[in-house]
Design a protein around this motif. Structure first.
Motif, PDB file in Angstrom:
ATOM      1  N   ALA A 163       0.869  -1.174   0.000  1.00  0.00           N
ATOM      2  CA  ALA A 163       0.000   0.000   0.000  1.00  0.00           C
ATOM      3  C   ALA A 163       0.906   1.225   0.000  1.00  0.00           C
ATOM      4  O   ALA A 163       1.659   1.440   0.954  1.00  0.00           O
ATOM      5  CB  ALA A 163      -0.915   0.004   1.222  1.00  0.00           C
ATOM      6  N   ASP A 164       0.856   2.012  -1.063  1.00  0.00           N
ATOM      7  CA  ASP A 164       1.725   3.181  -1.223  1.00  0.00           C
ATOM      8  C   ASP A 164       0.897   4.431  -0.950  1.00  0.00           C
ATOM      9  O   ASP A 164       0.163   4.915  -1.816  1.00  0.00           O
ATOM     10  CB  ASP A 164       2.308   3.186  -2.637  1.00  0.00           C
ATOM     11  N   VAL A 165       0.999   4.946   0.267  1.00  0.00           N
ATOM     12  CA  VAL A 165       0.191   6.076   0.717  1.00  0.00           C
ATOM     13  C   VAL A 165       0.842   7.385   0.267  1.00  0.00           C
ATOM     14  O   VAL A 165       2.045   7.588   0.457  1.00  0.00           O
ATOM     15  CB  VAL A 165       0.048   6.048   2.248  1.00  0.00           C
ATOM     16  N   GLY A 166       0.055   8.285  -0.321  1.00  0.00           N
ATOM     17  CA  GLY A 166       0.610   9.543  -0.820  1.00  0.00           C
ATOM     18  C   GLY A 166       1.485   9.315  -2.027  1.00  0.00           C
ATOM     19  O   GLY A 166       2.576   9.882  -2.130  1.00  0.00           O
ATOM     20  N   CYS A 167       0.991   8.532  -2.980  1.00  0.00           N
ATOM     21  CA  CYS A 167       1.819   8.071  -4.107  1.00  0.00           C
ATOM     22  C   CYS A 167       2.064   9.146  -5.157  1.00  0.00           C
ATOM     23  O   CYS A 167       2.906   8.962  -6.041  1.00  0.00           O
ATOM     24  CB  CYS A 167       1.176   6.850  -4.752  1.00  0.00           C
ATOM     25  N   GLY A 168       1.317  10.253  -5.134  1.00  0.00           N
ATOM     26  CA  GLY A 168       1.529  11.296  -6.124  1.00  0.00           C
ATOM     27  C   GLY A 168       1.308  10.807  -7.540  1.00  0.00           C
ATOM     28  O   GLY A 168       0.306  10.140  -7.842  1.00  0.00           O
ATOM     29  N   LEU A 169       2.247  11.081  -8.427  1.00  0.00           N
ATOM     30  CA  LEU A 169       2.125  10.681  -9.826  1.00  0.00           C
ATOM     31  C   LEU A 169       2.473   9.214 -10.055  1.00  0.00           C
ATOM     32  O   LEU A 169       2.535   8.756 -11.191  1.00  0.00           O
ATOM     33  CB  LEU A 169       2.998  11.563 -10.720  1.00  0.00           C
ATOM     34  N   GLY A 170       2.721   8.486  -8.987  1.00  0.00           N
ATOM     35  CA  GLY A 170       2.812   7.032  -9.087  1.00  0.00           C
ATOM     36  C   GLY A 170       4.170   6.426  -9.332  1.00  0.00           C
ATOM     37  O   GLY A 170       4.296   5.197  -9.421  1.00  0.00           O
ATOM     38  N   TRP A 171       5.224   7.240  -9.410  1.00  0.00           N
ATOM     39  CA  TRP A 171       6.532   6.661  -9.737  1.00  0.00           C
ATOM     40  C   TRP A 171       7.040   5.730  -8.647  1.00  0.00           C
ATOM     41  O   TRP A 171       7.754   4.765  -8.934  1.00  0.00           O
ATOM     42  CB  TRP A 171       7.541   7.774 -10.006  1.00  0.00           C
ATOM     43  N   SER A 172       6.672   5.982  -7.392  1.00  0.00           N
ATOM     44  CA  SER A 172       7.091   5.080  -6.317  1.00  0.00           C
ATOM     45  C   SER A 172       6.420   3.724  -6.469  1.00  0.00           C
ATOM     46  O   SER A 172       7.072   2.669  -6.353  1.00  0.00           O
ATOM     47  CB  SER A 172       6.779   5.691  -4.952  1.00  0.00           C
ATOM     48  N   SER A 173       5.120   3.706  -6.723  1.00  0.00           N
ATOM     49  CA  SER A 173       4.385   2.454  -6.901  1.00  0.00           C
ATOM     50  C   SER A 173       4.917   1.675  -8.100  1.00  0.00           C
ATOM     51  O   SER A 173       5.128   0.456  -8.035  1.00  0.00           O
ATOM     52  CB  SER A 173       2.898   2.745  -7.100  1.00  0.00           C
ATOM     53  N   ILE A 174       5.148   2.398  -9.190  1.00  0.00           N
ATOM     54  CA  ILE A 174       5.660   1.763 -10.408  1.00  0.00           C
ATOM     55  C   ILE A 174       7.065   1.224 -10.175  1.00  0.00           C
ATOM     56  O   ILE A 174       7.409   0.118 -10.621  1.00  0.00           O
ATOM     57  CB  ILE A 174       5.637   2.764 -11.573  1.00  0.00           C
ATOM     58  N   GLY A 175       7.910   1.987  -9.450  1.00  0.00           N
ATOM     59  CA  GLY A 175       9.260   1.530  -9.166  1.00  0.00           C
ATOM     60  C   GLY A 175       9.277   0.256  -8.345  1.00  0.00           C
ATOM     61  O   GLY A 175      10.067  -0.670  -8.611  1.00  0.00           O
ATOM     62  N   MET A 176       8.409   0.169  -7.347  1.00  0.00           N
ATOM     63  CA  MET A 176       8.371  -1.041  -6.525  1.00  0.00           C
ATOM     64  C   MET A 176       7.845  -2.230  -7.320  1.00  0.00           C
ATOM     65  O   MET A 176       8.360  -3.350  -7.201  1.00  0.00           O
ATOM     66  CB  MET A 176       7.516  -0.802  -5.275  1.00  0.00           C
ATOM     67  N   ASP A 191      -5.021  13.662  -4.483  1.00  0.00           N
ATOM     68  CA  ASP A 191      -5.019  14.571  -5.628  1.00  0.00           C
ATOM     69  C   ASP A 191      -5.420  13.827  -6.901  1.00  0.00           C
ATOM     70  O   ASP A 191      -4.671  12.996  -7.419  1.00  0.00           O
ATOM     71  CB  ASP A 191      -3.614  15.180  -5.797  1.00  0.00           C
ATOM     72  N   ALA A 192      -6.611  14.117  -7.414  1.00  0.00           N
ATOM     73  CA  ALA A 192      -7.140  13.398  -8.571  1.00  0.00           C
ATOM     74  C   ALA A 192      -6.274  13.536  -9.827  1.00  0.00           C
ATOM     75  O   ALA A 192      -6.028  12.538 -10.522  1.00  0.00           O
ATOM     76  CB  ALA A 192      -8.573  13.846  -8.858  1.00  0.00           C
ATOM     77  N   PRO A 193      -5.776  14.736 -10.180  1.00  0.00           N
ATOM     78  CA  PRO A 193      -4.928  14.829 -11.372  1.00  0.00           C
ATOM     79  C   PRO A 193      -3.666  13.975 -11.261  1.00  0.00           C
ATOM     80  O   PRO A 193      -3.206  13.404 -12.263  1.00  0.00           O
ATOM     81  CB  PRO A 193      -4.595  16.326 -11.454  1.00  0.00           C
ATOM     82  N   SER A 194      -3.112  13.870 -10.063  1.00  0.00           N
ATOM     83  CA  SER A 194      -1.931  13.024  -9.884  1.00  0.00           C
ATOM     84  C   SER A 194      -2.274  11.565 -10.147  1.00  0.00           C
ATOM     85  O   SER A 194      -1.505  10.840 -10.799  1.00  0.00           O
ATOM     86  CB  SER A 194      -1.372  13.172  -8.460  1.00  0.00           C
ATOM     87  N   ILE A 195      -3.413  11.116  -9.655  1.00  0.00           N
ATOM     88  CA  ILE A 195      -3.817   9.726  -9.856  1.00  0.00           C
ATOM     89  C   ILE A 195      -4.064   9.433 -11.336  1.00  0.00           C
ATOM     90  O   ILE A 195      -3.710   8.355 -11.837  1.00  0.00           O
ATOM     91  CB  ILE A 195      -5.058   9.406  -9.009  1.00  0.00           C
ATOM     92  N   GLU A 196      -4.643  10.376 -12.051  1.00  0.00           N
ATOM     93  CA  GLU A 196      -4.850  10.182 -13.489  1.00  0.00           C
ATOM     94  C   GLU A 196      -3.519   9.987 -14.203  1.00  0.00           C
ATOM     95  O   GLU A 196      -3.362   9.093 -15.048  1.00  0.00           O
ATOM     96  CB  GLU A 196      -5.591  11.385 -14.070  1.00  0.00           C
ATOM     97  N   ARG A 197      -2.533  10.818 -13.857  1.00  0.00           N
ATOM     98  CA  ARG A 197      -1.209  10.689 -14.465  1.00  0.00           C
ATOM     99  C   ARG A 197      -0.555   9.371 -14.062  1.00  0.00           C
ATOM    100  O   ARG A 197       0.143   8.731 -14.861  1.00  0.00           O
ATOM    101  CB  ARG A 197      -0.329  11.870 -14.036  1.00  0.00           C
ATOM    102  N   ALA A 198      -0.771   8.960 -12.818  1.00  0.00           N
ATOM    103  CA  ALA A 198      -0.176   7.711 -12.339  1.00  0.00           C
ATOM    104  C   ALA A 198      -0.707   6.515 -13.124  1.00  0.00           C
ATOM    105  O   ALA A 198       0.053   5.612 -13.490  1.00  0.00           O
ATOM    106  CB  ALA A 198      -0.458   7.539 -10.850  1.00  0.00           C
ATOM    107  N   PHE A 213      -4.411   2.521  -8.724  1.00  0.00           N
ATOM    108  CA  PHE A 213      -4.342   3.844  -8.102  1.00  0.00           C
ATOM    109  C   PHE A 213      -5.753   4.300  -7.746  1.00  0.00           C
ATOM    110  O   PHE A 213      -6.680   4.165  -8.549  1.00  0.00           O
ATOM    111  CB  PHE A 213      -3.675   4.849  -9.035  1.00  0.00           C
ATOM    112  N   THR A 214      -5.899   4.858  -6.542  1.00  0.00           N
ATOM    113  CA  THR A 214      -7.206   5.268  -6.043  1.00  0.00           C
ATOM    114  C   THR A 214      -7.107   6.665  -5.437  1.00  0.00           C
ATOM    115  O   THR A 214      -6.169   6.962  -4.687  1.00  0.00           O
ATOM    116  CB  THR A 214      -7.706   4.293  -4.956  1.00  0.00           C
ATOM    117  N   VAL A 215      -8.087   7.515  -5.768  1.00  0.00           N
ATOM    118  CA  VAL A 215      -8.194   8.837  -5.144  1.00  0.00           C
ATOM    119  C   VAL A 215      -8.889   8.666  -3.800  1.00  0.00           C
ATOM    120  O   VAL A 215     -10.048   8.234  -3.741  1.00  0.00           O
ATOM    121  CB  VAL A 215      -8.994   9.811  -6.028  1.00  0.00           C
ATOM    122  N   VAL A 216      -8.204   8.979  -2.715  1.00  0.00           N
ATOM    123  CA  VAL A 216      -8.775   8.787  -1.386  1.00  0.00           C
ATOM    124  C   VAL A 216      -7.991   9.607  -0.375  1.00  0.00           C
ATOM    125  O   VAL A 216      -6.789   9.823  -0.530  1.00  0.00           O
ATOM    126  CB  VAL A 216      -8.752   7.283  -0.996  1.00  0.00           C
TER     127      VAL A 216
END
Length: 342
Positions: A163-176, A191-198, A213-216
């Motif tokens: 569970a990647d909390v505060g993932c932003g644009l998703g590079w941490s989740s993708i890296g793992m 942040d919804a725009p960040s999740i869309e980019r992720a 990725f989930t907006v929450v």
């Protein structure tokens, strides 16, 4: 003043693609303008400024303005062009320009005690921050930091859940997910725009089948079913208006024997004045971005970027953890904390 304006010139070079166009291909002003679809007179002025500043080389300073040929030194490619190199720091110029642009608005919120959040700061702020962290997330996070936790490393290799909390644009989740091809990663951000980019980035990286990725609001994540082998909060705790609530949720998300891992700024352990370079940089971030973002929601802990280890340890204890261990992983800007279960 000189340094500030030179940072602006670096950001122009990034934004207009001039550094990338010079990578391995020296050019005159006319050639650079033709390659990039820009105006030759502006290109000439920028090339001259970059050479005077010592960033670009020039073959013959005595030649006429139109004949001088400028080049990007090979060692500078990592800093200015290669998006995945650990030395890639041109996003810091991008971020600086995005944050400083908000100074008139900051003068208002400094009086009233509120703040602009990421949404109000605009896309440049979020994208620059994500680009600055991407090389670390794509490399050492999965190759150095997580392997320093043998139980976590083994669980993820066996198909564990993150569970990647505060993932932003998703590079941490993708890296793992890239470092651990059997693992599944769920990224969460408010942040919804960040999740869309992720989501777009995950599809481009070929990991969308294992990364969601989930907006929450992270504070509500504790209501979800737990069972995660690893819960991460990477360079985000200091931004949170309710760090104790989010860490409490992270504790509930973790499976029995699971790990909660926090990465945050490697500031000095105590306040000292004058301070070191890292503290100076992080206070600059805090004044122009992180503290205003934290104060954009109320109530707020108002942590700011300069979150010292004792502050995080206090948040962790209030969230129900027994304590905090600092991992023996060297990094210039990050400190890594494993939160001990209560």
């Amino acid at each position: 003043m000189t340094a500030t304006l030179e940072v602006a010139a670096v950001e122009l070079g990034r934004r207009l693609g001039w550094y990338r166009a010079l990578d391995g291909a020296p050019a005159t002003a006319g050639q650079l303008a033709e390659r990039t679809g820009t105006d030759e007179r502006y290109a000439r002025e920028w090339l001259e400024q970059q050479a005077v500043a010592g960033i670009l080389t020039v073959d013959d300073p005595a030649a006429g303005p139109a004949q001088r040929c400028y080049g990007l030194p090979p060692g500078y490619r990592a800093v200015l062009v290669d998006e995945l190199d650990l030395l890639y720091t041109i996003p810091l110029a991008w971020a600086a320009m995005a944050f400083v642009r908000n100074v008139p608005r900051l003068a208002e919120v400094y009086r009233e005690g509120s703040g602009p959040g990421w949404a109000e700061m605009g896309p440049d702020a979020r994208e620059a921050q994500a680009a600055a962290n991407r090389p670390f997330f794509a490399g050492p996070l999965g190759s150095e930091v997580l392997p320093a936790l043998p139980d976590v490393d083994a669980a993820l290799r066996a198909g564990g859940r993150v569970a990647d909390v505060g993932c932003g644009l998703g590079w941490s989740s993708i890296g793992m997910a890239t470092a651990y091809p059997a693992a599944r990663v769920d990224g969460f951000d408010v942040d919804a725009p960040s999740i869309e980019r992720a989501r777009t980035a995950a599809a481009g990286a070929g990991v969308a089948d294992r990364v969601t990725f989930t907006v929450v609001d992270a504070g509500g994540l504790g209501d979800r079913a737990g069972g995660y082998d690893l819960v991460t909060a990477l360079e985000c705790v200091h931004d949170l208006p309710d760090p104790v609530g989010v860490l409490s949720a992270a504790r509930r998300l973790a499976a029995p024997g699971g790990t909660v891992l926090v990465a945050d700024e490697k500031v000095a352990e105590t306040f000292t004045a004058p301070g070191g370079d890292v503290d100076r940089l992080m206070y600059g971030y805090s004044l122009t971005c992180c503290l205003p973002d934290g104060l954009s929601s109320r109530p707020s802990a108002g942590t700011g970027t300069v979150m010292r280890p004792d502050t995080l340890a206090g948040y962790a204890r209030d969230a129900g953890f027994a304590g905090v261990d600092v991992l023996p992983v060297e990094h210039d800007f990050f400190r890594f904390y494993r939160l001990r279960p209560g």
